[in-house]
Design a protein around this motif. Structure first.
Motif, PDB file in Angstrom:
ATOM      1  N   LYS A   1       0.922  -1.576  -0.229  1.00 33.39           N
ATOM      2  CA  LYS A   1       0.172   0.258  -0.229  1.00 33.39           C
ATOM      3  C   LYS A   1       0.851   1.224  -0.066  1.00 33.39           C
TER       4      LYS A   1
ATOM      5  N   TYR B   1       1.186   5.375   0.372  1.00 36.01           N
ATOM      6  CA  TYR B   1       0.420   5.954   1.882  1.00 36.01           C
ATOM      7  C   TYR B   1       0.922   7.857   1.549  1.00 36.01           C
TER       8      TYR B   1
ATOM      9  N   VAL C   1      -4.678   8.534   0.329  1.00 31.16           N
ATOM     10  CA  VAL C   1      -4.673   6.695  -0.220  1.00 31.16           C
ATOM     11  C   VAL C   1      -6.029   6.374  -1.216  1.00 31.16           C
ATOM     12  N   ASN C   2      -5.290   5.832  -1.812  1.00 25.93           N
ATOM     13  CA  ASN C   2      -5.809   4.993  -2.962  1.00 25.93           C
ATOM     14  C   ASN C   2      -6.459   6.392  -4.148  1.00 25.93           C
TER      15      ASN C   2
HETATM   16  C1  LIG Z   1      -6.787   0.773  -2.676  1.00 22.57           C
HETATM   17  O1  LIG Z   1      -7.490  -0.223  -3.820  1.00 22.57           O
HETATM   18  C2  LIG Z   1      -7.114  -1.413  -2.946  1.00 22.57           C
HETATM   19  C3  LIG Z   1      -8.642  -1.772  -4.788  1.00 22.57           C
HETATM   20  O2  LIG Z   1      -9.653  -0.996  -4.991  1.00 22.57           O
HETATM   21  C4  LIG Z   1      -7.780  -1.834  -2.661  1.00 22.57           C
HETATM   22  O3  LIG Z   1      -7.907  -3.533  -2.161  1.00 22.57           O
HETATM   23  C5  LIG Z   1      -6.932  -1.806  -0.824  1.00 22.57           C
HETATM   24  O4  LIG Z   1      -7.240  -2.498   0.298  1.00 22.57           O
HETATM   25  C6  LIG Z   1      -7.216  -0.270  -1.318  1.00 22.57           C
HETATM   26  N1  LIG Z   1      -6.084   0.491   0.133  1.00 22.57           N
HETATM   27  C7  LIG Z   1      -6.743   1.132   0.685  1.00 22.57           C
HETATM   28  C8  LIG Z   1      -5.654   1.402   1.759  1.00 22.57           C
HETATM   29  O5  LIG Z   1      -7.441   1.258   1.467  1.00 22.57           O
END
Ligand SMILES: *[C@@H]1O[C@H](CO)[C@@H](O)[C@H](O)[C@H]1NC(C)=O
Ligand SMILES: *[C@@H]1O[C@H](CO)[C@@H](O)[C@H](O)[C@H]1NC(C)=O
Ligand SMILES: *[C@@H]1O[C@H](CO)[C@@H](O)[C@H](O)[C@H]1NC(C)=O
Ligand SMILES: *[C@@H]1O[C@H](CO)[C@@H](O)[C@H](O)[C@H]1NC(C)=O
Ligand SMILES: *[C@@H]1O[C@H](CO)[C@@H](O)[C@H](O)[C@H]1NC(C)=O
Length: 213
Positions: free
Chosen positions: A77, A79, A94-95
């Motif tokens: 991940k 951040y 995040v994302n």
């Molecule tokens: C970001 O998105 C992906 C796919 O949708 C997901 O698997 C992942 O857990 C997300 N990351 C966070 C840190 O929430």
């Protein structure tokens, strides 16, 4: 919970305000922090986490910017965090989603605390030209061992370990490619996607989580 504890411990954590009978890190620096953390909770679940953090640290203007790339098991991940202490606000991306959280007062002067002891001195590098000092101290349940370059007090490596909230925790952070100064101050500009960011009290990447307990 465990994850929160881990994340809270990822930044370098030398916490002492202003002055130190030992030394303080440079006021402004940038580096890549390589990290490895292991923990075992009270039910025996083990977690190994590793990753790296690109950091811009600016004590002069009380702000820190960084990008954490963190791998736990097979999951990686990313951040991105921006902490503006003079405004009391932290942004976490995040994302491609930005959230905003409150920050307390600046407490990241990054000096070796006066209650530390100098536990080791040794030389590294070609011709043994770099002198390293190891300092050891503890904050609540965690013991810290911090290695700095004697001459500049530039951080080299930091370990902490202990028992926190029922988990056995150990973290090592190595500092690579440190440079003094901030090459591009625009890293501290609030990103466009954060301008309308909602508040989030449960933010993961909160340096203040352990520091201010
Ligand atoms: C970001 O998105 C992906 C796919 O949708 C997901 O698997 C992942 O857990 C997300 N990351 C966070 C840190 O929430
Ligand atoms: C190490 O010592 C050698 C020989 O004295 C010298 O040529 C070299 O420049 C030194 N290197 C460093 C990094 O100090
Ligand atoms: C050592 O000093 C630090 C910084 O002032 C403080 O947070 C910590 O609690 C102290 N540790 C002990 C064991 O007194
Ligand atoms: C290490 O640092 C201390 C304090 O900054 C200084 O007094 C000492 O002379 C240094 N030692 C060496 C070998 O450079
Ligand atoms: C510190 O350690 C003691 C003894 O192991 C434990 O009872 C206590 O809960 C720990 N404190 C925290 C904040 O984890």
């Amino acid at each position: 919970m465990l994850l929160k504890v881990l994340f809270a411990s990822f930044a370098l954590m030398t916490v002492a305000q202003g002055k130190s009978k030992y030394c303080c890190y440079p006021d402004q620096w940038e580096a890549v922090e390589g990290l490895m953390a292991g923990s075992v909770d009270d039910e025996g679940h083990a977690t190994i986490t590793n990753g790296y953090v690109t950091v811009s640290y600016d004590a002069k203007n009380q702000r820190i910017y960084g990008v954490d790339t963190i791998t736990t098991g097979s999951v990686t991940k990313v951040y991105t965090f921006l902490q503006l202490f003079t405004e009391g606000v932290q942004y976490l991306i995040v994302n491609k989603t930005c959230t905003r959280a409150k920050l307390g007062a600046w407490n990241n002067q990054n000096c070796i605390p006066d209650n530390a002891t100098l536990t080791n001195q040794y030389r590294l590098g070609l011709n043994q030209s770099i002198m390293i000092n190891d300092y050891t101290y503890s904050i609540s349940n965690l013991t810290y061992i911090v290695s700095v370059e004697n001459k500049s007090c530039a951080p080299v490596v930091e370990y902490n370990f202990g028992d926190l909230n029922g988990a056995q925790l150990m973290t090592g952070v190595g500092v690579q490619g440190i440079t003094v100064g901030i090459k591009d101050p625009s890293v501290f500009d609030v990103p466009a996607i954060c301008k309308q960011a909602p508040h989030d009290q449960s933010t993961l990447r909160s340096v203040s989580f352990t520091r201010r307990r």
